[in-house]
Scaffold this motif. Structure first.
Motif, PDB file in Angstrom:
ATOM      1  N   VAL A 100       8.332   4.051  -1.227  1.00 45.06           N
ATOM      2  CA  VAL A 100       7.864   4.431   0.113  1.00 45.06           C
ATOM      3  C   VAL A 100       6.710   5.439   0.070  1.00 45.06           C
ATOM      4  N   GLU A 101       6.686   6.302  -0.955  1.00 41.64           N
ATOM      5  CA  GLU A 101       5.624   7.322  -1.009  1.00 41.64           C
ATOM      6  C   GLU A 101       4.234   6.701  -1.148  1.00 41.64           C
ATOM      7  N   VAL A 138      19.547   4.983   3.527  1.00 40.00           N
ATOM      8  CA  VAL A 138      18.178   4.929   3.008  1.00 40.00           C
ATOM      9  C   VAL A 138      18.184   5.408   1.560  1.00 40.00           C
ATOM     10  N   ARG A 170      16.420   6.163  -2.139  1.00 40.67           N
ATOM     11  CA  ARG A 170      15.127   6.607  -2.675  1.00 40.67           C
ATOM     12  C   ARG A 170      15.296   6.886  -4.174  1.00 40.67           C
ATOM     13  N   ASP A 179       6.162   5.109   8.165  1.00 37.98           N
ATOM     14  CA  ASP A 179       7.011   6.283   8.015  1.00 37.98           C
ATOM     15  C   ASP A 179       8.339   5.869   7.403  1.00 37.98           C
ATOM     16  N   THR A 180       9.040   6.841   6.830  1.00 43.01           N
ATOM     17  CA  THR A 180      10.326   6.557   6.195  1.00 43.01           C
ATOM     18  C   THR A 180      11.399   6.172   7.217  1.00 43.01           C
ATOM     19  N   LEU A 216      13.368  15.802   1.944  1.00 40.03           N
ATOM     20  CA  LEU A 216      13.390  14.655   2.861  1.00 40.03           C
ATOM     21  C   LEU A 216      12.932  15.025   4.276  1.00 40.03           C
ATOM     22  N   GLU A 229      13.914   2.348  -0.380  1.00 38.35           N
ATOM     23  CA  GLU A 229      12.562   2.920  -0.280  1.00 38.35           C
ATOM     24  C   GLU A 229      12.057   3.433  -1.623  1.00 38.35           C
TER      25      GLU A 229
END
Ligand SMILES: *Cc1c(COP(=O)(O)O)cnc(C)c1O
Length: 362
Positions: free
Chosen positions: A195-196, A216, A218, A202-203, A77, A192
């Motif tokens: 998100v990639e 957050v 993921r 940006d994260t 991260l 997220e």
């Protein structure tokens, strides 16, 4: 034979249906936003070796605190995240469920902006949390003003912003997250999962310092090409992680899951190497569908929400008949399509072109 309706089910589950995208063994499966590219062979071999080693220890319970995995996730991260700020579970769905168990429940509420991930209301009803779905604007893009107004009005206990949003693909801007955080006193989750795939943003992990109510979430299920392993994770204040320890089942992450995930994170660069190609296939698919006269919504994810289908269910079934599975989420005129490999995208474009009436094509 007993029917479901004969059983003394909890009142808020009566009439509900389980989450269920069709799982057909078709050649081209573009319906649940997986990464359809195969994993590189050397990476697979290292994961297999780690799993073999882990199997030797399965007479014992796994590390309840999954320390090695939390260290690996913290390293992945970046942004100064420490293992104390990291949590994981069997898919981010389980992470979200644990958040609702800890911060939601009877008398409490969960708010999100619809259309959005169909699991949110199901997780709410499973934990007896009131669901508040606030409609998005016509272009699906959230604004700081709109989000602030909804959160100020409803003051939910928990709010979720999905960015990029499933099923619309809509990217989530930072000013919206900041406005949401300041508009209410509850827990704010930024989901997220995709998100990639968003090159331009940006994260939200960067926003964690000084914001103890920001969570957050993921997953390794999408860009990371690891959906079958079931590994979702969360970055948040260490106190939030302590809250989740109160509701998790003991040893919820199996030794095999932990071993596979740690090995995969060792190879994160190779695991994520296909992201650029998936983005390219998404953009190619968008161009081809627009050429055919369809409307494609702006997407920061690995899928597209496509409008302009006179008969979405008919198109869904016709594609299914040709061995191509996409998703009908009952948004009028729309279907959702995952960006796959180059071959899958070619097959899909050809099939839709053949099934599109000529008079609607540009
Ligand atoms: C796919 C998806 C998830 C992740 O599910 P996992 O349980 O991690 O496989 C979470 N949120 C959204 C919006 C998704 O689309």
């Amino acid at each position: 034979m007993t029917e479901l309706s004969d059983l003394p089910l909890r009142a808020n589950l009566v009439g509900k249906r389980p989450y269920g995208a069709p799982q057909d063994p078709v050649p081209v499966s573009l319906n649940v936003n997986e990464n359809t590219h195969p994993l590189p062979e050397p990476v697979l071999e290292d994961i297999i070796a780690s799993l073999a080693e882990a199997v030797r220890g399965v007479n014992r319970y796994p590390d309840r605190e999954f320390t090695e995995l939390r260290e690996a996730l913290a390293g992945y991260l970046c942004h100064g995240i420490t293992p104390e700020q990291v949590w994981a579970a069997n898919g981010s769905n389980e992470v979200l469920q644990q958040i609702l168990q800890a911060f939601g429940g009877p008398g409490r509420s969960l708010l999100s902006f619809t259309p959005t991930y169909s699991m949110y209301p199901l997780l709410a009803s499973g934990t007896d949390t009131e669901w508040i779905g606030v409609p998005r604007p016509a272009d699906y893009a959230l604004t700081p003003e709109g989000v602030s107004a909804a959160l100020t009005e409803h003051q939910p206990d928990i709010a979720i912003l999905c960015g990029p949003n499933n099923p619309t693909g809509t990217p989530l801007d930072r000013d919206v997250i900041l406005a949401a955080y300041d508009a209410f006193d509850g827990i704010l989750i930024v989901d997220e999962a995709y998100v990639e795939f968003d090159e331009q943003r940006d994260t939200a992990v960067e926003l964690l310092p000084g914001r103890p109510r920001l969570l957050v979430s993921r997953t390794m299920s999408k860009a990371f090409a690891f959906a079958g392993v079931r590994l979702g994770y969360l970055a948040a204040d260490p106190a939030v992680i302590d809250a989740l320890r109160l509701v998790r089942l003991p040893y919820h992450l199996s030794a095999l899951t932990q071993a596979a995930a740690v090995a995969a994170i060792r190879h994160s660069g190779e695991m994520l190497a296909t992201v650029a190609d998936i983005r390219a296939q998404r953009d190619r698919l968008q161009g081809a569908l627009e050429e055919l006269g369809y409307t494609v919504h702006d997407s920061g994810a690995n899928f597209l929400l496509v409008g302009g289908f006179a008969d979405p269910e008919g198109m869904f079934e016709a594609l299914r008949g040709r061995g191509i599975l996409i998703r009908n989420l009952n948004i009028p005129g729309h279907l959702r399509i995952t960006a796959g490999t180059s071959e899958e995208t070619t097959a899909l474009i050809q099939a839709i072109a053949e099934l599109t009436p000529v008079d609607t094509q540009h």
